[in-house]
Design an enzyme around this catalytic site. Structure first.
Site: not given
Length: 349
Positions: A167-168, A171, A182, A191, A264, A269
């Site tokens: 996932h990271e 990005h 974002y 995301e 957020d 998210h």
């Protein structure tokens, strides 16, 4: 290329906010420390733009180039170098998991999509483990991966779920391609793409078909005190956890329950549950290995150059339909993708 200065963490701020309000210091102290750290990092990212990586000369290798560093409970990056690509396995299981997760990510992108590392030019993959004290997060900072050890009660070691690593790092792929802003729907797409490819990296590593996969993000990360199975569910958004301390998973599965919030970055998210569910529906309707057809359509849409940085769900949906048609013609793929967006209430007309 100008890059959006995004600081992306796997544990969303709304979860940490809830924990920070707890009465028990073993709960609120790590959460508050993590929130303070992440707020500082976000500010830093806004002040210093991401330095563009120089593309290496020569042909990018089909082998990853991984280096693992140990922060030794400090917050200085990258920390002490403890593991290079050619080293034998470490005595530290966290180092080995980070090394394997970087490798699993490299492998999926290379074998399924012909991509050479995060930037498609053989970018070396660096990661720092044992970052901070009881740091309850993992993040991609534009240049490398960083993993906290968790506090042991609420969250365990952040190298445990391979999809968190995938996932990271995704990005980073988004940063080098569509560079989605974002915020709001484009941020939720950012995301969601990380969840989609994080899940595909896990499925590829485990050799799982779409119907064998659990479609959970971060399974194995929640501590023994928590009532829940993961951070998010692509199969059933809103059901990943329901816990007195964490609260209830707030993700919607359809546009009917789209959450309007200023927190957020406009709920990136939270509302990512909607495109996540669309991918799950398309992939399971097609069956087989999700990275082969549904994944190919999503990857080509992300990297094809047509996706605007401020794309909304409907823009992305329309592009996936066009991509499905150009890759596979007017067959099952086109039907599955069109129906999936309709099922989650994203209008393509």
């Amino acid at each position: 290329m100008e890059t959006n200065t995004v600081f992306c963490t796997i544990i969303p701020p709304h979860v940490l906010d809830k924990l920070a309000q707890a009465e028990d210091p073993t709960t609120f102290e790590p959460a508050r420390r993590t929130l303070e750290h992440d707020a500082l990092q976000r500010t830093r990212r806004r002040i210093t733009t991401v330095r563009g990586m120089a593309a290496p000369t020569g042909t990018p290798s089909d082998k990853p180039n991984r280096t693992i560093y140990d922060a030794r409970a400090q917050e200085t990056l990258p920390g002490a170098k403890v593991h290079a690509e050619s080293d034998t396995p470490s005595q530290d299981a966290t180092v080995n998991r980070a090394h394997a997760g970087l490798g699993a990510t490299f492998e999926l992108y290379l074998k399924a999509y012909g991509r050479h590392s995060i930037d498609d030019s053989g970018l070396p993959l660096d990661a720092t483990v044992h970052y901070g004290e009881k740091y309850d997060n993992a993040f991609w900072n534009g240049e490398q991966m960083v993993f906290g050890d968790g506090d042991g009660e609420l969250f365990l070691d952040f190298t445990i779920p391979v999809d968190v690593i995938g996932h990271e790092l995704t990005h980073g792929v988004t940063q080098y391609t569509a560079n989605l802003e974002y915020f709001g729907q484009s941020g939720a797409l950012n995301e969601s793409l990380s969840d989609v490819f994080g899940s595909l990296i896990k499925q590829y590593a485990l050799g799982q078909s779409a119907d064998q996969a659990d479609w959970l993000i971060g399974a194995g990360l929640l501590g023994p005190r928590i009532h829940g199975e993961a951070l998010r569910s692509m199969k059933a958004p809103g059901t990943a956890y329901d816990d007195p301390q964490l609260g209830k998973d707030p993700q919607p599965a359809t546009m009917e329950d789209f959450v309007r919030t200023s927190r957020d970055n406009g709920g990136v998210h939270i509302n990512s549950g909607i495109p996540n569910h669309a991918f799950y529906l398309a992939a399971t309707a097609l069956g087989g290995n999700a990275w082969e057809r549904a994944g190919k359509i999503w990857y080509a849409t992300l990297t094809g150059g047509e996706l605007a940085s401020d794309a909304q769900f409907a823009d992305f949906g329309r592009l996936t339909v066009a991509t499905a048609r150009s890759l596979f013609g007017d067959g099952d793929e086109l039907q599955a993708v069109t129906k999936a967006w309709s099922q989650v209430g994203v209008p393509l007309g």
